[in-house]
Design a protein around this motif. Structure first.
Motif, PDB file in Angstrom:
ATOM      1  N   LEU A  90       0.812  -1.153   0.029  1.00 55.23           N
ATOM      2  CA  LEU A  90      -0.042   0.354   0.009  1.00 55.23           C
ATOM      3  C   LEU A  90       0.805   1.055  -0.015  1.00 55.23           C
ATOM      4  O   LEU A  90       0.523   2.272  -0.531  1.00 55.23           O
ATOM      5  N   ILE A  91       2.045   1.143   0.686  1.00 51.34           N
ATOM      6  CA  ILE A  91       2.942   2.503   0.757  1.00 51.34           C
ATOM      7  C   ILE A  91       3.551   2.577  -0.472  1.00 51.34           C
ATOM      8  O   ILE A  91       3.618   3.709  -1.038  1.00 51.34           O
ATOM      9  N   ALA A  92       4.303   1.246  -1.114  1.00 49.48           N
ATOM     10  CA  ALA A  92       5.327   1.540  -2.042  1.00 49.48           C
ATOM     11  C   ALA A  92       4.634   1.172  -3.377  1.00 49.48           C
ATOM     12  O   ALA A  92       5.252   1.447  -4.711  1.00 49.48           O
ATOM     13  N   GLY A  93       3.535   0.501  -3.636  1.00 46.83           N
ATOM     14  CA  GLY A  93       3.192  -0.145  -4.912  1.00 46.83           C
ATOM     15  C   GLY A  93       3.976  -1.345  -5.146  1.00 46.83           C
ATOM     16  O   GLY A  93       4.628  -1.961  -4.173  1.00 46.83           O
ATOM     17  N   ARG A  94       3.944  -1.723  -6.349  1.00 48.10           N
ATOM     18  CA  ARG A  94       4.852  -3.021  -6.543  1.00 48.10           C
ATOM     19  C   ARG A  94       4.879  -3.211  -8.147  1.00 48.10           C
ATOM     20  O   ARG A  94       4.278  -2.690  -8.989  1.00 48.10           O
ATOM     21  N   SER A  95       5.973  -3.842  -8.432  1.00 48.64           N
ATOM     22  CA  SER A  95       6.256  -4.184  -9.783  1.00 48.64           C
ATOM     23  C   SER A  95       5.672  -5.425 -10.262  1.00 48.64           C
ATOM     24  O   SER A  95       5.911  -6.695  -9.727  1.00 48.64           O
ATOM     25  N   ARG A  96       4.926  -5.411 -11.272  1.00 44.17           N
ATOM     26  CA  ARG A  96       4.268  -6.692 -11.785  1.00 44.17           C
ATOM     27  C   ARG A  96       5.067  -7.246 -13.058  1.00 44.17           C
ATOM     28  O   ARG A  96       5.188  -6.390 -13.717  1.00 44.17           O
TER      29      ARG A  96
END
Length: 70
Positions: free
Chosen positions: A24-30
């Motif tokens: 939720l804080i940093a997002g993520r790489s898919r």
């Protein structure tokens, strides 16, 4: 009143995993076969304080975000 929570405290309060709170804080790489797509963070940056200690990064989240996430 300014109350800042750590990732662990926020995850305990919301009963989410710490990994989900970090998402939720940093997002993520898919990762896909031909590209990498970055998902944007779900918590606005003005509610997050980032503290760097050498190579470690510690996030503090403002307590006012609790009502939004619940």
């Amino acid at each position: 009143m300014n109350i800042w929570l750590t990732v662990k405290e926020l995850s305990n309060e919301l009963q989410y995993s710490e990994q989900y709170v970090r998402y939720l804080i940093a997002g993520r790489s898919r990762k896909y076969g031909d590209r990498i797509r970055k998902e944007s963070p779900k918590i606005n940056e003005k509610y997050i304080r980032r503290i760097t200690n050498g190579r470690r990064v510690k996030y503090l989240i403002h307590s006012s975000i609790l009502e939004t996430l619940k």
